[in-house]
Design an enzyme around this catalytic site. Structure first.
Site, PDB file in Angstrom:
ATOM      1  N   LYS A  22      -9.381  47.954  -1.485  1.00  0.00           N
ATOM      2  CA  LYS A  22     -10.029  46.777  -0.905  1.00  0.00           C
ATOM      3  C   LYS A  22     -10.771  47.117   0.384  1.00  0.00           C
ATOM      4  O   LYS A  22     -11.934  46.746   0.565  1.00  0.00           O
ATOM      5  CB  LYS A  22      -8.980  45.703  -0.630  1.00  0.00           C
ATOM      6  CG  LYS A  22      -9.513  44.512   0.162  1.00  0.00           C
ATOM      7  CD  LYS A  22      -8.416  43.750   0.858  1.00  0.00           C
ATOM      8  CE  LYS A  22      -9.023  42.788   1.867  1.00  0.00           C
ATOM      9  NZ  LYS A  22      -8.022  42.137   2.711  1.00  0.00           N
ATOM     10  N   ASN A  23     -10.112  47.829   1.297  1.00  0.00           N
ATOM     11  CA  ASN A  23     -10.706  48.075   2.613  1.00  0.00           C
ATOM     12  C   ASN A  23     -11.946  48.970   2.521  1.00  0.00           C
ATOM     13  O   ASN A  23     -12.896  48.809   3.295  1.00  0.00           O
ATOM     14  CB  ASN A  23      -9.671  48.684   3.557  1.00  0.00           C
ATOM     15  CG  ASN A  23      -8.595  47.684   3.948  1.00  0.00           C
ATOM     16  OD1 ASN A  23      -8.789  46.471   3.832  1.00  0.00           O
ATOM     17  ND2 ASN A  23      -7.456  48.170   4.388  1.00  0.00           N
ATOM     18  N   ASP A 121      -6.558  37.300   7.666  1.00  0.00           N
ATOM     19  CA  ASP A 121      -5.130  37.095   7.845  1.00  0.00           C
ATOM     20  C   ASP A 121      -4.813  36.559   9.232  1.00  0.00           C
ATOM     21  O   ASP A 121      -5.444  36.921  10.219  1.00  0.00           O
ATOM     22  CB  ASP A 121      -4.368  38.418   7.667  1.00  0.00           C
ATOM     23  CG  ASP A 121      -4.346  38.870   6.218  1.00  0.00           C
ATOM     24  OD1 ASP A 121      -4.365  37.994   5.344  1.00  0.00           O
ATOM     25  OD2 ASP A 121      -4.301  40.080   5.975  1.00  0.00           O
TER      26      ASP A 121
END
Length: 437
Positions: A22-23, A121
């Site tokens: 993802k990153n 987040d």
């Protein structure tokens, strides 16, 4: 708000392949804005954050073509700069933390960008100073627009290379500065740059597109600006955080599983760190085999003192893995101190693990002492709410190992980072039921 109902106590068995990282994918997708030519990206994870960024790029005018389940082509030859000023763009970009990395490519290529305060987040303060200061040193100007609560970034005199010493080795900050610098006039030197494999991947992709970057893999990058970049094809690495999550699941549930095609040489110290928790990890070419464990014992340091796991810039342990290490330690024999240095709210989920019977002392917002007594202190099912991606997966790991049934609410947070996690784990023997509102 969607919910997982998890029936614990079922061991896993079989093979599983980690999704694309993802990153890394967030950086690579933003980099497609740097060229009008076609860029093909393979091994993209089918997760909420990535799909939202792809949709945002499409709304900006990028031609997006889905070639297969995890492969897309992107062509940014007709970007609608005026769209960046619309309330719709500001709303969508603000909901996605990764949107901050569109600034570098847009300023580099078009000389302007708009950035609302990004979301993501809720794990504590996540400042953007490293991004802003680095991009400013290249010649960009920032103005805060109070009416739209967004930053307007322009480069009225163009961008010029500069020397900079980053105040922190921020991964997204380094990526943003690299993408700003690749077409700036002259030479840019970035010292204290992040050097994670995902940054190395971004640099290698940009070099294939025509950029001139030296020092890849170190914390000192030198970038010679070029006039333009061309298209390329790029493949995303496996997600090391998902690899670590699966290792933790196997240990907690006493399971025997094999992780396929993990790019082992890019995992850094993570496999050895799990071994220090007492987990047996067997490398089989580019796979990881986890034998079934009756139990595992945490090592101590050579002088007999309690083991400490702390996050650190690469090649140190990723902060995204500490939630997994914490929950796995609850069922080990021995004690460990978890030191989360970067984010002051990431350990607050431990109260739910304590409700499940874990023996944890939250020393302060950054440190938790875990006293493991092995299988003698089994966790019990409970109801939880996932506050962020990594705490959510830690809760899922705990629930899979617990006695009884657990309920995890707000699993959209987990979906932001893990692709079809319930279906993939159920195929190995887990019992996870999804209920969607």
């Amino acid at each position: 708000m969607s919910t997982f109902i998890v029936e614990g106590g079922h061991p896993l068995h079989g093979n599983i392949t980690p999704q694309g990282a993802k990153n890394e994918a967030l950086q690579i997708l933003c980099a497609t804005l740097l060229t009008p030519e076609k860029v093909v990206v393979e091994n993209l994870p089918d997760i909420l954050d990535i799909n939202n960024l792809i949709a945002l790029l499409s709304d900006m005018g990028v031609k997006v073509e889905k070639q297969s389940a995890h492969s897309y082509s992107f062509q940014a030859d007709n970007i609608d700069i005026e769209y960046l000023k619309t309330p719709e763009f500001l709303r969508k970009a603000a909901s996605l933390r990764g949107s901050v990395m569109i600034v570098g490519p847009l300023v580099s290529r078009f000389g302007q960008a708009i950035l609302p305060k990004p979301g993501g987040d809720k794990i504590g303060r996540r400042r953007l100073d490293t991004h802003f200061i680095g991009i400013q040193k290249l010649g960009a100007q920032f103005e805060y627009l109070t009416t739209s609560k967004a930053y307007s970034i322009t480069a009225p005199n163009g961008l010029s290379g500069s020397y900079m010493l980053l105040d922190e080795a921020s991964v997204t900050g380094t990526a943003n500065i690299i993408m700003t610098a690749v077409m700036a006039h002259g030479t840019t030197t970035i010292y204290n740059a992040a050097c994670e494999p995902y940054i190395q991947q971004l640099c290698k992709m940009l070099c294939r597109m025509g950029a001139k970057i030296s020092g890849i893999g170190s914390n000192l990058l030198t970038i010679e600006g070029v006039e333009s970049l061309c298209g390329t094809t790029h493949r995303i690495l496996p997600d090391m955080i998902e690899v670590g999550s699966f290792i933790g699941m196997a240990a907690m549930t006493g399971s025997e599983i094999t992780l396929k095609n993990v790019c082992y040489d890019e995992l850094g110290i993570m496999p050895d760190a799990f071994k220090r928790l007492g987990i047996e990890i067997v490398r089989q070419n580019d796979d990881i085999h986890i034998p079934a464990h009756d139990g595992y014992t945490i090592e101590t340091f050579m002088d007999g003192s309690i083991m400490t796991f702390a996050d650190a810039p690469w090649p140190g342990l990723s902060p995204d893995l500490l939630s997994v290490f914490l929950v796995v330690a609850t069922q080990a024999t021995g004690s460990v101190l978890i030191h989360q240095k970067m984010f002051e709210s990431r350990l607050f989920f431990v109260d739910k693990l304590i409700d499940m019977g874990a023996r944890i002392i939250l020393c302060d917002p950054h440190r938790a002492a875990v006293i493991g007594s092995g299988r003698l202190n089994s966790l019990r099912g409970t109801t939880m709410v996932s506050p962020d991606i990594r705490a959510g997966i830690a809760m899922l790991i705990a629930a899979m190992s617990a006695q009884g049934v657990s309920q995890i609410q707000n699993i959209d947070q987990i979906d932001r980072g893990y692709e079809n996690i319930d279906k993939r784990l159920n195929s190995l023997g887990a019992r996870i039921t999804r209920y969607s509102d």
